[in-house]
Design an enzyme around this catalytic site. Structure first.
Site, PDB file in Angstrom:
ATOM      1  N   GLU A   6       0.453  -0.694  -0.309  1.00 25.07           N
ATOM      2  CA  GLU A   6      -0.318   0.085   0.303  1.00 25.07           C
ATOM      3  C   GLU A   6       0.587   0.778  -0.029  1.00 25.07           C
ATOM      4  OE1 GLU A   6      -3.773  -1.698   1.595  1.00 25.07           O
ATOM      5  OE2 GLU A   6      -2.591  -1.478   3.334  1.00 25.07           O
ATOM      6  N   ASP A  17     -11.975  -6.806  -2.564  1.00 21.79           N
ATOM      7  CA  ASP A  17     -12.518  -7.990  -2.819  1.00 21.79           C
ATOM      8  C   ASP A  17     -13.909  -7.612  -2.654  1.00 21.79           C
ATOM      9  OD1 ASP A  17     -10.553  -7.580  -0.109  1.00 21.79           O
ATOM     10  OD2 ASP A  17     -12.729  -8.057   0.763  1.00 21.79           O
TER      11      ASP A  17
END
Ligand code: OS5
Length: 230
Positions: free
Chosen positions: A12, A196
């Site tokens: 990230e 997701d």
């Protein structure tokens, strides 16, 4: 101005470090902090490790030890609102801790005495995000993010989080970072790109899309940094 930019996982923040280019690394409290001068403004960048405890430690360190006065979080999330597709961006308007449970004493989920179910994010930073989205011709959804110490991969858990918090997305760090920044009066902003949809195949979807979604979020955050340092 000294801006903290944090993620939870290395993936990230790697795209952010790539954009920043040059930085100095400092070890503090069992973590690595990357300090950079970016277009004349000081940045402190770090990934906290996963979950509420590590993200609390990192956010607190960035503010109290490194002296940051704004905090931006960039990362991925599980989508709950069906309008959110893989790679879509969501900006938190407010965050809650979905696993904070003293309902046995008659309190609502996410509430403890002295705290509040939701912590609101900074409106000025949300407005900057809207300006960036407009300039890039991108859609950025605003919504509620629920945080807890679990990777959710079950529709029933997801449904309970919707029922309790009307959340649009979920993750494992934003709610704790929000509590820290709110308590220390530091304006903060939580951005997530969907990796997701937090149901049975979530771990497969996460493995496939985490890196690309992390890049989408990181690149957007750096456009916001460009506006902040202008
Ligand atoms: O930081 C965690 C929360 N993130 C957002 C998120 C999420 N949160 C809750 N439920 C969902 N469905 C979510 N979807 C996206 C993502 C991240 C989830 S936990 C990922 C763990 C991945 C991992 N585990 N082991 N490795 C990677 C390899 C490894 C092994 C040893 C040392 C370091 C890495």
């Amino acid at each position: 101005m000294k801006i903290a930019i944090m993620g939870a996982m290395p993936e990230e923040i790697t795209p952010i470090l790539k954009i920043v280019g040059e930085y100095k690394t400092t070890e503090y409290a069992n973590n690595t902090y990357y300090e950079a001068s970016y277009k004349g403004t000081e940045l402190v960048i770090a990934h906290s490790k996963i979950g509420k405890v590590f993200s609390t430690l990192t956010a607190t360190s960035m503010i109290q030890h490194f002296g940051c006065d704004k905090l931006l979080f960039s990362g991925v999330a599980g989508g709950i609102n069906p309008s959110l597709k893989i790679g879509d961006l969501i900006v938190a308007t407010k965050l809650s801790q979905h696993d904070l449970d003293i309902t046995a004493f008659g309190h609502p989920m996410g509430f403890v005495p002295g705290g509040s179910v939701f912590v609101e994010t900074d409106k000025e930073l949300i407005n900057i995000a809207k300006d960036v989205a407009k300039e890039l011709g991108k859609t950025v959804q605003e919504g509620i993010i629920a945080t807890g110490d679990q990777f959710v991969h079950d529709s029933k858990v997801k449904d309970a989080i919707v029922k309790n918090f009307n959340a649009d997305a979920l993750e494992m760090e934003g709610g704790s970072v929000a509590v820290v920044c709110d308590a220390l009066n530091v304006p903060f902003f939580i951005l997530r790109a969907i990796s997701d949809t937090a149901d049975t195949d979530a771990s497969f979807s996460f493995d496939e899309f985490m890196e690309s979604s992390a890049i989408i979020s990181a690149e957007f955050i750096m456009k916001m940094v460009d506006k902040l340092v202008e």
